[in-house]
Design a protein around this motif. Structure first.
Motif, PDB file in Angstrom:
ATOM      1  N   ALA A 213       0.835  -1.207   0.000  1.00  0.00           N
ATOM      2  CA  ALA A 213       0.000   0.000   0.000  1.00  0.00           C
ATOM      3  C   ALA A 213       0.868   1.255   0.000  1.00  0.00           C
ATOM      4  O   ALA A 213       0.576   2.230  -0.716  1.00  0.00           O
ATOM      5  CB  ALA A 213      -0.934   0.000   1.210  1.00  0.00           C
ATOM      6  N   ILE A 214       1.935   1.242   0.779  1.00  0.00           N
ATOM      7  CA  ILE A 214       2.838   2.404   0.821  1.00  0.00           C
ATOM      8  C   ILE A 214       3.558   2.560  -0.514  1.00  0.00           C
ATOM      9  O   ILE A 214       3.728   3.682  -1.019  1.00  0.00           O
ATOM     10  CB  ILE A 214       3.841   2.262   1.977  1.00  0.00           C
ATOM     11  CG1 ILE A 214       3.115   2.467   3.311  1.00  0.00           C
ATOM     12  CG2 ILE A 214       4.982   3.272   1.846  1.00  0.00           C
ATOM     13  CD1 ILE A 214       3.997   2.283   4.522  1.00  0.00           C
ATOM     14  N   GLU A 227       5.628  14.506   2.709  1.00  0.00           N
ATOM     15  CA  GLU A 227       4.832  13.281   2.619  1.00  0.00           C
ATOM     16  C   GLU A 227       5.677  12.121   2.107  1.00  0.00           C
ATOM     17  O   GLU A 227       5.563  10.991   2.592  1.00  0.00           O
ATOM     18  CB  GLU A 227       3.624  13.519   1.712  1.00  0.00           C
ATOM     19  CG  GLU A 227       2.568  14.437   2.324  1.00  0.00           C
ATOM     20  CD  GLU A 227       1.501  14.840   1.317  1.00  0.00           C
ATOM     21  OE1 GLU A 227       0.381  15.160   1.753  1.00  0.00           O
ATOM     22  OE2 GLU A 227       1.796  14.842   0.097  1.00  0.00           O
ATOM     23  N   THR A 228       6.522  12.387   1.122  1.00  0.00           N
ATOM     24  CA  THR A 228       7.393  11.349   0.585  1.00  0.00           C
ATOM     25  C   THR A 228       8.352  10.841   1.657  1.00  0.00           C
ATOM     26  O   THR A 228       8.572   9.630   1.798  1.00  0.00           O
ATOM     27  CB  THR A 228       8.193  11.885  -0.615  1.00  0.00           C
ATOM     28  OG1 THR A 228       7.280  12.300  -1.638  1.00  0.00           O
ATOM     29  CG2 THR A 228       9.124  10.824  -1.170  1.00  0.00           C
ATOM     30  N   ALA A 229       8.930  11.766   2.424  1.00  0.00           N
ATOM     31  CA  ALA A 229       9.859  11.388   3.484  1.00  0.00           C
ATOM     32  C   ALA A 229       9.157  10.555   4.557  1.00  0.00           C
ATOM     33  O   ALA A 229       9.715   9.565   5.071  1.00  0.00           O
ATOM     34  CB  ALA A 229      10.479  12.630   4.095  1.00  0.00           C
ATOM     35  N   LYS A 230       7.924  10.946   4.910  1.00  0.00           N
ATOM     36  CA  LYS A 230       7.173  10.217   5.919  1.00  0.00           C
ATOM     37  C   LYS A 230       6.873   8.786   5.462  1.00  0.00           C
ATOM     38  O   LYS A 230       7.024   7.833   6.226  1.00  0.00           O
ATOM     39  CB  LYS A 230       5.871  10.951   6.229  1.00  0.00           C
ATOM     40  CG  LYS A 230       5.033  10.293   7.330  1.00  0.00           C
ATOM     41  CD  LYS A 230       3.768  11.084   7.610  1.00  0.00           C
ATOM     42  CE  LYS A 230       2.928  10.394   8.678  1.00  0.00           C
ATOM     43  NZ  LYS A 230       1.665  11.138   8.954  1.00  0.00           N
ATOM     44  N   ARG A 236      10.508   1.879   5.842  1.00  0.00           N
ATOM     45  CA  ARG A 236      11.671   1.309   6.523  1.00  0.00           C
ATOM     46  C   ARG A 236      11.273   0.586   7.801  1.00  0.00           C
ATOM     47  O   ARG A 236      11.801  -0.481   8.124  1.00  0.00           O
ATOM     48  CB  ARG A 236      12.677   2.421   6.837  1.00  0.00           C
ATOM     49  CG  ARG A 236      13.436   2.943   5.625  1.00  0.00           C
ATOM     50  CD  ARG A 236      14.318   4.113   6.005  1.00  0.00           C
ATOM     51  NE  ARG A 236      15.016   4.657   4.839  1.00  0.00           N
ATOM     52  CZ  ARG A 236      15.670   5.815   4.837  1.00  0.00           C
ATOM     53  NH1 ARG A 236      15.702   6.551   5.947  1.00  0.00           N
ATOM     54  NH2 ARG A 236      16.295   6.229   3.746  1.00  0.00           N
ATOM     55  N   GLU A 237      10.320   1.153   8.534  1.00  0.00           N
ATOM     56  CA  GLU A 237       9.859   0.525   9.769  1.00  0.00           C
ATOM     57  C   GLU A 237       9.166  -0.798   9.470  1.00  0.00           C
ATOM     58  O   GLU A 237       9.349  -1.793  10.196  1.00  0.00           O
ATOM     59  CB  GLU A 237       8.908   1.475  10.510  1.00  0.00           C
ATOM     60  CG  GLU A 237       8.442   0.954  11.865  1.00  0.00           C
ATOM     61  CD  GLU A 237       9.572   0.716  12.839  1.00  0.00           C
ATOM     62  OE1 GLU A 237       9.440  -0.211  13.668  1.00  0.00           O
ATOM     63  OE2 GLU A 237      10.589   1.439  12.768  1.00  0.00           O
ATOM     64  N   ILE A 238       8.370  -0.818   8.403  1.00  0.00           N
ATOM     65  CA  ILE A 238       7.689  -2.056   8.018  1.00  0.00           C
ATOM     66  C   ILE A 238       8.698  -3.111   7.601  1.00  0.00           C
ATOM     67  O   ILE A 238       8.567  -4.294   7.952  1.00  0.00           O
ATOM     68  CB  ILE A 238       6.674  -1.774   6.886  1.00  0.00           C
ATOM     69  CG1 ILE A 238       5.479  -0.987   7.439  1.00  0.00           C
ATOM     70  CG2 ILE A 238       6.192  -3.078   6.246  1.00  0.00           C
ATOM     71  CD1 ILE A 238       4.528  -0.492   6.381  1.00  0.00           C
ATOM     72  N   GLY A 243      11.373  -8.213   8.677  1.00  0.00           N
ATOM     73  CA  GLY A 243      12.556  -9.026   8.958  1.00  0.00           C
ATOM     74  C   GLY A 243      12.477  -9.708  10.310  1.00  0.00           C
ATOM     75  O   GLY A 243      12.851 -10.888  10.456  1.00  0.00           O
ATOM     76  N   GLN A 244      11.977  -8.995  11.316  1.00  0.00           N
ATOM     77  CA  GLN A 244      11.838  -9.572  12.655  1.00  0.00           C
ATOM     78  C   GLN A 244      10.831 -10.719  12.656  1.00  0.00           C
ATOM     79  O   GLN A 244      11.042 -11.752  13.307  1.00  0.00           O
ATOM     80  CB  GLN A 244      11.412  -8.491  13.646  1.00  0.00           C
ATOM     81  CG  GLN A 244      12.482  -7.440  13.912  1.00  0.00           C
ATOM     82  CD  GLN A 244      11.960  -6.248  14.706  1.00  0.00           C
ATOM     83  OE1 GLN A 244      10.748  -6.019  14.785  1.00  0.00           O
ATOM     84  NE2 GLN A 244      12.865  -5.474  15.294  1.00  0.00           N
TER      85      GLN A 244
END
Length: 267
Positions: A213-214, A227-230, A236-238, A243-244
């Motif tokens: 979706a992102i 908005e692009t940076a957010k 990156r968090e996803i 990975g976890q």
């Protein structure tokens, strides 16, 4: 491409139907919305490929307060090649049939298997509803990575206590197949870990959906730099969470064949 599906499932010849399902009849009888009808434009051919039932396989039906499963229907679906929208198509086709269904998608050199488990509706007497859908995602059937999955689908390797037991195991195997691409191996786990693996697998699917979706949002030309940076930070968090989650899955799984077949928890 037309896959020799019975080299995989190894069903008795009496199970094989191989009758075309006219899309016009499906549209007429299934009461699809216009959006669902348009989704079927991505399917060029639907075939009633086989039916697994007591008369052809000796697997007894399953009847209780929740379910009346007399047969499991297999449908072969050739796609037009313009799209590999397997999830969208499965969501449309599975509810068209009262039985548990297995969809065998063919899309050029790629296939996808999808399984729906049904139960009786609590709202409408005599009707059934789709309780659960599991699919492998697209893969090349010649890829050695998926050889163990395809081997496990053979009838003589499946539980045959009754049809619910059969279709639930089939759904489970497709769930393992869905994890295969991410893990880079076809997994096995102890029966006691199945519930936990299902939880982690669902978390993985949710993270993939959020990631997709992102990625779709980031394609918009109307985004501001902020908005692009957010979105980039969210992505990156996803990826970190993904990975976890995979690490947790690997912690309770081994490559298929990595367990001693004499142990009681081996597949």
């Amino acid at each position: 491409m037309s896959v020799e599906w019975n080299d995989i499932f190894r069903l008795p010849s009496a199970s094989l139907a191989r009758r075309r399902v006219p899309k016009a009849a499906l549209l007429r009888n299934a009461h699809l919305t216009r959006l669902e009808q348009r989704a079927l434009d991505k399917v060029s051919f639907i075939e009633h490929w086989a039916t697994v039932q007591k008369s052809s396989t000796r697997i007894p039906p399953h009847v209780d307060e929740e379910r009346d499963i007399q047969a499991v229907v297999f449908l072969r679906c050739e796609l037009t090649g313009r799209s590999a929208a397997y999830v969208e198509l499965a969501r449309v086709i599975h509810p068209c049939f009262p039985n548990p269904t297995v969809l065998l998608f063919e899309n050029g050199g790629e296939v996808c298997l999808s399984c729906a488990v049904t139960r009786m509706s609590q709202a409408e007497r005599g009707a059934t509803v789709v309780e659960d859908v599991t699919s492998t995602g697209g893969f090349d059937p010649a890829d050695p990575l998926y050889a163990s999955l395809l081997a496990d689908l053979a009838l003589d390797r499946m539980p045959q206590g009754d049809l619910y037991e059969y279709v639930r195991e089939l759904s489970w195997l497709l769930r393992l197949g869905r994890l295969t691409g991410s893990l880079d191996f076809y997994p096995s786990c102890a029966p006691a870990q199945r519930v936990r693996l299902l939880e982690l697998s669902s978390e993985r699917d949710e993270l993939v959906a959020r990631r997709n979706a992102i990625a779709e949002q980031r394609r918009s030309r109307d985004l501001t730099l902020n908005e692009t940076a957010k979105l980039r930070m969210e992505q990156r968090e996803i990826e970190k969470e993904f990975g976890q989650t995979l690490d947790k899955i690997k912690g309770i799984c081994l490559p298929s064949g990595g367990m001693d077949s004499d142990l009681p928890f081996a597949r």
